[in-house]
Design an enzyme around this catalytic site. Structure first.
Site, PDB file in Angstrom:
ATOM      1  N   LYS A  26      20.581  -8.624  12.273  1.00  0.00           N
ATOM      2  CA  LYS A  26      21.656  -8.836  11.299  1.00  0.00           C
ATOM      3  C   LYS A  26      23.006  -8.377  11.887  1.00  0.00           C
ATOM      4  CE  LYS A  26      18.618  -8.521   7.249  1.00  0.00           C
ATOM      5  NZ  LYS A  26      18.393  -7.853   5.937  1.00  0.00           N
ATOM      6  N   TYR A  38      18.452 -17.140   1.849  1.00  0.00           N
ATOM      7  CA  TYR A  38      18.096 -16.115   0.865  1.00  0.00           C
ATOM      8  C   TYR A  38      17.932 -16.692  -0.543  1.00  0.00           C
ATOM      9  CZ  TYR A  38      18.722 -12.160   4.082  1.00  0.00           C
ATOM     10  OH  TYR A  38      18.586 -11.238   5.106  1.00  0.00           O
ATOM     11  N   GLU A  55      12.043 -20.941   7.458  1.00  0.00           N
ATOM     12  CA  GLU A  55      13.201 -20.291   8.083  1.00  0.00           C
ATOM     13  C   GLU A  55      13.431 -20.795   9.513  1.00  0.00           C
ATOM     14  OE1 GLU A  55      12.332 -16.137   7.413  1.00  0.00           O
ATOM     15  OE2 GLU A  55      12.633 -16.349   5.252  1.00  0.00           O
ATOM     16  N   ASN A  85      20.190  -3.105   6.902  1.00  0.00           N
ATOM     17  CA  ASN A  85      18.875  -2.697   7.428  1.00  0.00           C
ATOM     18  C   ASN A  85      18.489  -3.414   8.725  1.00  0.00           C
ATOM     19  OD1 ASN A  85      18.278  -5.154   6.327  1.00  0.00           O
ATOM     20  ND2 ASN A  85      16.717  -4.429   4.903  1.00  0.00           N
ATOM     21  N   HIS A 135      16.009  -8.998  10.008  1.00  0.00           N
ATOM     22  CA  HIS A 135      15.262  -9.842   9.071  1.00  0.00           C
ATOM     23  C   HIS A 135      14.014 -10.364   9.760  1.00  0.00           C
ATOM     24  CE1 HIS A 135      14.195 -13.000   6.219  1.00  0.00           C
ATOM     25  NE2 HIS A 135      13.928 -13.725   7.291  1.00  0.00           N
TER      26      HIS A 135
HETATM   27  P1  DAT Z   1      13.033  -7.949   3.497  1.00  0.00           P
HETATM   28  O1  DAT Z   1      14.310  -8.116   4.273  1.00  0.00           O
HETATM   29  O2  DAT Z   1      12.299  -6.701   3.907  1.00  0.00           O
HETATM   30  O3  DAT Z   1      12.154  -9.173   3.524  1.00  0.00           O
HETATM   31  P2  DAT Z   1      13.728  -8.717   0.793  1.00  0.00           P
HETATM   32  O4  DAT Z   1      13.330 -10.102   1.163  1.00  0.00           O
HETATM   33  O5  DAT Z   1      13.117  -8.125  -0.450  1.00  0.00           O
HETATM   34  O6  DAT Z   1      13.448  -7.686   1.987  1.00  0.00           O
HETATM   35  O7  DAT Z   1      15.293  -8.628   0.609  1.00  0.00           O
HETATM   36  C1  DAT Z   1      16.150  -9.319   1.490  1.00  0.00           C
HETATM   37  C2  DAT Z   1      17.319  -8.426   1.850  1.00  0.00           C
HETATM   38  O8  DAT Z   1      18.087  -8.169   0.683  1.00  0.00           O
HETATM   39  C3  DAT Z   1      16.918  -7.050   2.380  1.00  0.00           C
HETATM   40  O9  DAT Z   1      16.631  -7.057   3.758  1.00  0.00           O
HETATM   41  C4  DAT Z   1      18.123  -6.235   2.052  1.00  0.00           C
HETATM   42  C5  DAT Z   1      18.618  -6.841   0.741  1.00  0.00           C
HETATM   43  N1  DAT Z   1      18.124  -6.085  -0.409  1.00  0.00           N
HETATM   44  C6  DAT Z   1      16.852  -6.053  -0.874  1.00  0.00           C
HETATM   45  N2  DAT Z   1      16.751  -5.264  -1.952  1.00  0.00           N
HETATM   46  C7  DAT Z   1      17.978  -4.767  -2.164  1.00  0.00           C
HETATM   47  C8  DAT Z   1      18.554  -3.887  -3.123  1.00  0.00           C
HETATM   48  N3  DAT Z   1      17.816  -3.346  -4.096  1.00  0.00           N
HETATM   49  N4  DAT Z   1      19.879  -3.613  -3.033  1.00  0.00           N
HETATM   50  C9  DAT Z   1      20.641  -4.156  -2.061  1.00  0.00           C
HETATM   51  N5  DAT Z   1      20.179  -5.006  -1.129  1.00  0.00           N
HETATM   52  C10 DAT Z   1      18.872  -5.299  -1.180  1.00  0.00           C
HETATM   53 MG    MG Z   2      12.372 -11.050   2.707  1.00  0.00          MG
END
Ligand code: DAT
Ligand code: MG
Length: 148
Positions: free
Chosen positions: A9, A49, A126, A112, A115
């Site tokens: 990212k 997303y 994707e 974080n 991805h």
């Molecule tokens: P991952 O990236 O582990 O697959 P995800 O698909 O649930 O996680 O979410 C996509 C991204 O969205 C994640 O990497 C960071 C952001 N995100 C997830 N939950 C969040 C939250 N509660 N507050 C802010 N950003 C969040």
């Molecule tokens: Mg995800």
């Protein structure tokens, strides 16, 4: 052989973590199939997303992922989807185990570092939205004989 979509990212790119992250997947034994440094448009971010469209953090997420270049990759290998997720660690770096990418390099869920696709269906989807066939390399690595 299974394939997954991984992406450093914008925070990881700015923090010079591309090499470190690529090295981890290389050393594990996975094979790089495609990679590019690119900017993500708002349209591509919204598509990528899409599953989070209704979440309160969606706007922030799109702003972040479009804020600077990302390093998009396709990796291949046995069980790569699940194993890459394990190597990434929990979504929120505060819950990610030391030794994982998010556990070692992240502090907050909003930034974080990486991805990774979470299932065969999302990997296929994707890879398809980020890469065309000509950008993916079909090749045999001799070292695979010592991995498999
Ligand atoms: P991952 O990236 O582990 O697959 P995800 O698909 O649930 O996680 O979410 C996509 C991204 O969205 C994640 O990497 C960071 C952001 N995100 C997830 N939950 C969040 C939250 N509660 N507050 C802010 N950003 C969040
Ligand atoms: Mg995800």
């Amino acid at each position: 052989m299974e394939r997954t979509f991984l992406m450093v990212k914008p925070d990881g790119v700015q923090r010079n973590l591309i090499g470190e992250i690529v090295a981890r997947f290389e050393k594990k034994g996975f094979q790089l199939v495609g990679a590019k440094l690119m900017n993500i448009s708002t349209e591509l971010a919204s598509e990528h997303y899409g599953e989070h469209k209704e979440r309160p953090f969606f706007g922030e997420l799109v702003d972040f992922i479009t804020s600077g270049p990302v390093f998009a990759m396709v990796w291949q290998g046995e069980n790569v989807i699940t194993t890459a997720r394990q190597m990434m660690g929990s979504t929120n770096p505060k819950d990610a185990a030391p030794g994982t990418i998010r556990g070692d390099f992240g502090l907050t869920v909003g930034k974080n570092v990486i991805h990774g696709s979470d299932s065969p269906a999302s990997a296929q989807r994707e890879i398809g939205i980020f890469f065309n066939e000509a950008e993916l390399a079909e090749y045999t690595k001799i070292v695979n004989e010592w991995i498999y």
